[in-house]
Design a protein around this motif. Structure first.
Motif, PDB file in Angstrom:
ATOM      1  N   LYS A 166      -7.206   0.462  -7.862  1.00 50.63           N
ATOM      2  CA  LYS A 166      -5.934  -0.149  -8.278  1.00 50.63           C
ATOM      3  C   LYS A 166      -5.952  -0.443  -9.774  1.00 50.63           C
ATOM      4  N   LYS A 167      -7.132  -0.798 -10.295  1.00 52.17           N
ATOM      5  CA  LYS A 167      -7.227  -1.061 -11.729  1.00 52.17           C
ATOM      6  C   LYS A 167      -6.866   0.185 -12.531  1.00 52.17           C
ATOM      7  N   THR A 168      -7.377   1.329 -12.095  1.00 51.69           N
ATOM      8  CA  THR A 168      -7.045   2.574 -12.787  1.00 51.69           C
ATOM      9  C   THR A 168      -5.546   2.839 -12.717  1.00 51.69           C
ATOM     10  N   LEU A 169      -4.977   2.625 -11.535  1.00 50.46           N
ATOM     11  CA  LEU A 169      -3.531   2.835 -11.368  1.00 50.46           C
ATOM     12  C   LEU A 169      -2.748   1.966 -12.353  1.00 50.46           C
ATOM     13  N   TYR A 170      -3.091   0.689 -12.412  1.00 45.28           N
ATOM     14  CA  TYR A 170      -2.359  -0.215 -13.306  1.00 45.28           C
ATOM     15  C   TYR A 170      -2.650   0.071 -14.775  1.00 45.28           C
ATOM     16  N   ASP A 171      -3.885   0.493 -15.063  1.00 47.83           N
ATOM     17  CA  ASP A 171      -4.217   0.867 -16.448  1.00 47.83           C
ATOM     18  C   ASP A 171      -3.350   2.028 -16.922  1.00 47.83           C
ATOM     19  N   ARG A 172      -3.092   2.984 -16.028  1.00 43.89           N
ATOM     20  CA  ARG A 172      -2.340   4.177 -16.416  1.00 43.89           C
ATOM     21  C   ARG A 172      -0.833   3.945 -16.426  1.00 43.89           C
ATOM     22  N   PHE A 173      -0.336   3.150 -15.462  1.00 43.66           N
ATOM     23  CA  PHE A 173       1.124   3.018 -15.299  1.00 43.66           C
ATOM     24  C   PHE A 173       1.657   1.614 -15.567  1.00 43.66           C
ATOM     25  N   GLY A 174       0.835   0.607 -15.383  1.00 49.78           N
ATOM     26  CA  GLY A 174       1.285  -0.758 -15.638  1.00 49.78           C
ATOM     27  C   GLY A 174       1.979  -1.425 -14.470  1.00 49.78           C
ATOM     28  N   SER A 175       2.703  -0.643 -13.663  1.00 52.55           N
ATOM     29  CA  SER A 175       3.439  -1.222 -12.542  1.00 52.55           C
ATOM     30  C   SER A 175       3.852  -0.115 -11.574  1.00 52.55           C
ATOM     31  N   LYS A 176       4.201  -0.525 -10.377  1.00 52.90           N
ATOM     32  CA  LYS A 176       4.733   0.429  -9.404  1.00 52.90           C
ATOM     33  C   LYS A 176       6.060   0.989  -9.906  1.00 52.90           C
ATOM     34  N   GLU A 177       6.861   0.149 -10.546  1.00 52.93           N
ATOM     35  CA  GLU A 177       8.164   0.600 -11.048  1.00 52.93           C
ATOM     36  C   GLU A 177       8.017   1.772 -12.009  1.00 52.93           C
ATOM     37  N   ARG A 178       6.976   1.736 -12.844  1.00 47.46           N
ATOM     38  CA  ARG A 178       6.754   2.831 -13.789  1.00 47.46           C
ATOM     39  C   ARG A 178       6.357   4.107 -13.050  1.00 47.46           C
ATOM     40  N   ILE A 179       5.638   3.987 -11.953  1.00 49.40           N
ATOM     41  CA  ILE A 179       5.310   5.167 -11.148  1.00 49.40           C
ATOM     42  C   ILE A 179       6.580   5.757 -10.555  1.00 49.40           C
ATOM     43  N   VAL A 180       7.475   4.892 -10.106  1.00 50.28           N
ATOM     44  CA  VAL A 180       8.751   5.357  -9.561  1.00 50.28           C
ATOM     45  C   VAL A 180       9.535   6.122 -10.624  1.00 50.28           C
ATOM     46  N   VAL A 181       9.549   5.594 -11.840  1.00 54.02           N
ATOM     47  CA  VAL A 181      10.234   6.269 -12.949  1.00 54.02           C
ATOM     48  C   VAL A 181       9.660   7.670 -13.145  1.00 54.02           C
ATOM     49  N   GLU A 182       8.347   7.767 -13.189  1.00 50.00           N
ATOM     50  CA  GLU A 182       7.706   9.069 -13.411  1.00 50.00           C
ATOM     51  C   GLU A 182       7.958  10.025 -12.252  1.00 50.00           C
ATOM     52  N   TYR A 183       7.936   9.508 -11.048  1.00 51.69           N
ATOM     53  CA  TYR A 183       8.237  10.329  -9.866  1.00 51.69           C
ATOM     54  C   TYR A 183       9.630  10.946  -9.965  1.00 51.69           C
ATOM     55  N   LEU A 184      10.624  10.126 -10.243  1.00 52.90           N
ATOM     56  CA  LEU A 184      12.005  10.615 -10.292  1.00 52.90           C
ATOM     57  C   LEU A 184      12.261  11.488 -11.516  1.00 52.90           C
ATOM     58  N   ALA A 185      11.725  11.078 -12.657  1.00 46.77           N
ATOM     59  CA  ALA A 185      11.922  11.878 -13.877  1.00 46.77           C
ATOM     60  C   ALA A 185      11.259  13.240 -13.749  1.00 46.77           C
ATOM     61  N   GLY A 186      10.091  13.272 -13.140  1.00 51.68           N
ATOM     62  CA  GLY A 186       9.395  14.541 -12.949  1.00 51.68           C
ATOM     63  C   GLY A 186      10.148  15.463 -12.013  1.00 51.68           C
ATOM     64  N   ARG A 187      10.687  14.903 -10.946  1.00 51.56           N
ATOM     65  CA  ARG A 187      11.478  15.723 -10.008  1.00 51.56           C
ATOM     66  C   ARG A 187      12.726  16.249 -10.678  1.00 51.56           C
ATOM     67  N   ASP A 188      13.358  15.408 -11.470  1.00 55.37           N
ATOM     68  CA  ASP A 188      14.560  15.825 -12.191  1.00 55.37           C
ATOM     69  C   ASP A 188      14.241  16.967 -13.165  1.00 55.37           C
ATOM     70  N   GLU A 189      13.159  16.847 -13.890  1.00 60.75           N
ATOM     71  CA  GLU A 189      12.759  17.907 -14.827  1.00 60.75           C
ATOM     72  C   GLU A 189      12.523  19.228 -14.093  1.00 60.75           C
ATOM     73  N   ARG A 190      11.841  19.153 -12.970  1.00 64.61           N
ATOM     74  CA  ARG A 190      11.551  20.381 -12.210  1.00 64.61           C
ATOM     75  C   ARG A 190      12.838  20.996 -11.650  1.00 64.61           C
ATOM     76  N   TRP A 191      13.753  20.139 -11.193  1.00 67.31           N
ATOM     77  CA  TRP A 191      15.024  20.652 -10.686  1.00 67.31           C
ATOM     78  C   TRP A 191      15.812  21.349 -11.792  1.00 67.31           C
ATOM     79  N   ARG A 192      15.877  20.750 -12.957  1.00 59.37           N
ATOM     80  CA  ARG A 192      16.652  21.353 -14.055  1.00 59.37           C
ATOM     81  C   ARG A 192      16.064  22.702 -14.465  1.00 59.37           C
ATOM     82  N   ALA A 193      14.756  22.791 -14.486  1.00 61.87           N
ATOM     83  CA  ALA A 193      14.112  24.066 -14.830  1.00 61.87           C
ATOM     84  C   ALA A 193      14.360  25.102 -13.737  1.00 61.87           C
ATOM     85  N   PHE A 194      14.306  24.672 -12.495  1.00 58.44           N
ATOM     86  CA  PHE A 194      14.555  25.549 -11.349  1.00 58.44           C
ATOM     87  C   PHE A 194      15.992  26.066 -11.405  1.00 58.44           C
ATOM     88  N   LEU A 195      16.933  25.182 -11.637  1.00 60.64           N
ATOM     89  CA  LEU A 195      18.344  25.551 -11.712  1.00 60.64           C
ATOM     90  C   LEU A 195      18.611  26.493 -12.883  1.00 60.64           C
TER      91      LEU A 195
END
Length: 199
Positions: free
Chosen positions: A48-77
């Motif tokens: 968990k320490k590594t997780l928080y060191d890299r992202f700071g919070s669960k909310e930031r992981i959610v941001v990266e999850y959604l932003a990454g999916r959006d980027e992949r969709w735009r490239a796919f489209l």
């Protein structure tokens, strides 16, 4: 409505990528609120320490999850739009073709942005601009494509195409009836034929 301001992204290390890959799978399969950082860390093989060191919070992981999916969709489209240069009508229908292919390969549970919005409706949440921005971008895309077909009615046509597209994605995620994106494509084609016949 203006395009939502996109958040700063996290620099990815090897451990951060493992965390994000685990989170992406878990969030999409189970829902964002149902998945805690303990499970993400365990699935990623990090502390968990590594997780928080890299992202700071669960909310930031959610941001990266959604932003990454959006980027992949735009490239796919973009690949589908590039291949459909022949006519404005073909480019509109290419969006539905791309969504149908994406849904078959990556979207069994429907649109990740729609699903996330069901859990994150507070505009102050750091992931909200990603969700809103993706849908604003899609509306702008449809409106721009519609402008090449019906310049005097582009906004209305763009909104109608967006409604067909988004409704199909929701129906796909709910498994309401077979192949809703193909059905929406057929309806979009009929609509475009009507619009061009009146022009």
């Amino acid at each position: 409505m203006g395009i939502a301001e996109q958040p700063q992204r996290v620099t990815m290390t090897r451990a951060a990528r493992r965390v994000l890959e685990a989170a992406e799978r878990l969030f999409y399969e189970r829902g964002i609120h149902a998945v805690g950082v303990d499970l993400i860390a365990a699935e990623a093989g990090v502390t968990k320490k590594t997780l928080y060191d890299r992202f700071g919070s669960k909310e930031r992981i959610v941001v990266e999850y959604l932003a990454g999916r959006d980027e992949r969709w735009r490239a796919f489209l973009a690949q589908y739009l590039d291949a459909a240069r022949a006519t404005p009508r073909a480019r509109v229908l290419a969006v539905f073709d791309a969504s149908r292919a994406w849904s078959a390969s990556f979207g069994a549970k429907g649109c990740s942005m729609v699903n996330a919005h069901a859990e994150i409706s507070d505009p102050s949440h750091p992931a909200f601009p990603v969700i809103a921005g993706q849908k604003e971008w899609m509306l702008a895309l449809f409106t721009g494509l519609a402008r090449d077909i019906a310049p005097d009615d582009a906004e209305r046509l763009g909104r109608t195409l967006m409604l067909l597209h988004e409704g199909a994605l929701v129906a796909h995620g709910l498994n309401v009836f077979p192949d809703p994106v193909a059905h929406a494509r057929d309806e979009a084609a009929a609509l475009l034929d009507t619009v061009t016949a009146k022009a």
